[in-house]
Design an enzyme around this catalytic site. Structure first.
Site, short mmCIF file in Angstrom:
data_model
loop_
_atom_site.label_atom_id
_atom_site.label_comp_id
_atom_site.label_asym_id
_atom_site.label_seq_id
_atom_site.Cartn_x
_atom_site.Cartn_y
_atom_site.Cartn_z
CD GLU A 49 -2.96 -0.94 2.38
OE1 GLU A 49 -2.91 0.03 3.16
OE2 GLU A 49 -3.72 -1.89 2.54
CG HIS B 204 -6.41 0.59 4.46
ND1 HIS B 204 -5.28 -0.12 4.81
CD2 HIS B 204 -7.31 0.32 5.42
CE1 HIS B 204 -5.50 -0.78 5.93
NE2 HIS B 204 -6.73 -0.53 6.33
C1 DGY Z 1 -8.01 -0.79 11.17
O1 DGY Z 1 -8.59 -0.13 12.05
O2 DGY Z 1 -7.24 -1.71 11.44
C2 DGY Z 1 -8.30 -0.42 9.74
O3 DGY Z 1 -7.54 -1.08 8.84
C3 DGY Z 1 -8.31 1.06 9.55
O4 DGY Z 1 -9.49 1.48 10.09
#
Ligand code: DGY
Length: 328
Positions: A270, A289
């Site tokens: 990412e 994401h």
């Molecule tokens: C998390 O909270 O782990 C997510 O990937 C982002 O909100």
């Protein structure tokens, strides 16, 4: 000059809502104001100078950082996942680590279902088709998709988010399978879920949706063998973590046509490089994401992260602590 006795805290990004204003009233606060994460050397330098860190999933808190941060007493991650943090190393230094479970469950499940529907019914492709001026008439064979109603959904993991997705899927008349280390008989009865083994889930699911944390046991949970074992034309939804899927195996499964499509809120790496083959495939629906990204939820996550940090700095167990063994 009088030296402040307030604990010093570094926050690696501006956060939505008013949580940082609240924090500023209680600590000596530094916030990284840039849109991109602080470079590693900045994070290391800041960590050396503070007692508290509020981090995001883009910030690596590892042995090297902890070794150079003797004053650090609290780490609070603005995420439910904490695979960016070496929790064992924090625990061995008696540093509590906080995370943000619960508040993002429904928002993330909404988005997982939005991706599932968008992929099945080719929403992004349809939008691009209209905008490009290709729409000339109603056509019987135009942009045909996959029915969600009556299809089989395989949930990988049945924690809070997996369960919230199951509730939505039930409303769409889907048959529900799940794999999980723990059987969940009460949920099975309530939501009509069936616990199966991995092979059965892969073989029978029209949609596979991932809801497991990233750890040594789930890294590349979907690889070449697993894609080959999936139903031909099945669709994958990933709102968990990119590395739960082997990216090379994913690209191959899509290219061969065995996998019907993928909707990915998370990828490995990412962000995706612009030459990623995934960006060229029409049957891949991508998001940066953002599954938990509603105004309300991101504000609640920030607030929870601040509460966790303040509790730890005061020597108390954070309300949401991933190493509670520090507080017997
Ligand atoms: C998390 O909270 O782990 C997510 O990937 C982002 O909100």
């Amino acid at each position: 000059m009088e030296r402040s006795t307030r604990p010093r805290v570094f926050v690696t990004r501006q956060l939505p809502g008013d949580a940082l204003a609240r924090l500023a009233g209680q600590v000596s606060l530094r916030v990284w104001e840039e849109p991109l994460p602080p470079p590693r050397e900045v994070l290391l330098t800041q960590a050396q100078e503070v007692e508290g860190l509020i981090t995001l999933l883009t910030d690596r808190v590892d042995e090297a950082l902890l070794a150079s941060a003797p004053g650090l007493r609290a780490v609070s991650n603005v995420a439910v996942g904490y695979d960016n943090i070496d929790v064992a190393a924090c625990t061995s230094r008696r540093i509590p680590v906080g995370n943000t479970p619960g508040v993002l469950t429904e928002t993330t499940a909404d988005f997982a279902f939005a991706l599932l529907m968008g992929l099945a019914r080719r929403v992004a492709e349809a939008d691009a088709y209209v905008r490009a001026g290709h729409w000339k008439t109603w056509e019987p064979g135009l942009l045909l998709g996959t029915d969600v109603y009556g299809a089989t959904l395989g949930l990988v993991g049945l924690g809070a988010i997996g369960t919230a997705v199951a509730r939505r899927a039930r409303g769409f008349g889907m048959r529900l399978l799940y794999v999980s280390r723990q059987p969940r008989p009460a949920l099975e009865a309530e939501l009509g879920l069936t616990r199966v083994d991995k092979a059965t889930l892969l073989a029978e699911s029209d949609f596979v949706s991932l809801h497991v944390p990233l750890n040594a046991g789930t890294r590349h949970w979907l690889g070449r063998a697993e894609f080959a074992a999936m139903k031909r034309g099945a669709l994958l939804v990933n709102t968990a973590r990119g590395p739960v899927v082997d990216p090379a195996a994913l690209a191959e499964a899509l290219a061969s046509g065995h996998l019907g499509g993928a909707a990915l809120d998370v990828t490995d790496p990412e962000p995706l490089p612009l030459d990623s083959p995934l960006l060229k495939l029409p049957n891949v629906l991508l998001a940066p994401h953002i599954a938990s990204a509603s105004h309300a939820t991101r504000g609640r996550m920030a607030s929870m992260a601040v509460d966790n940090l303040l509790a730890a700095l005061a020597g108390h167990k954070p309300p949401h602590c991933v190493n509670p063994e520090l507080f017997p």
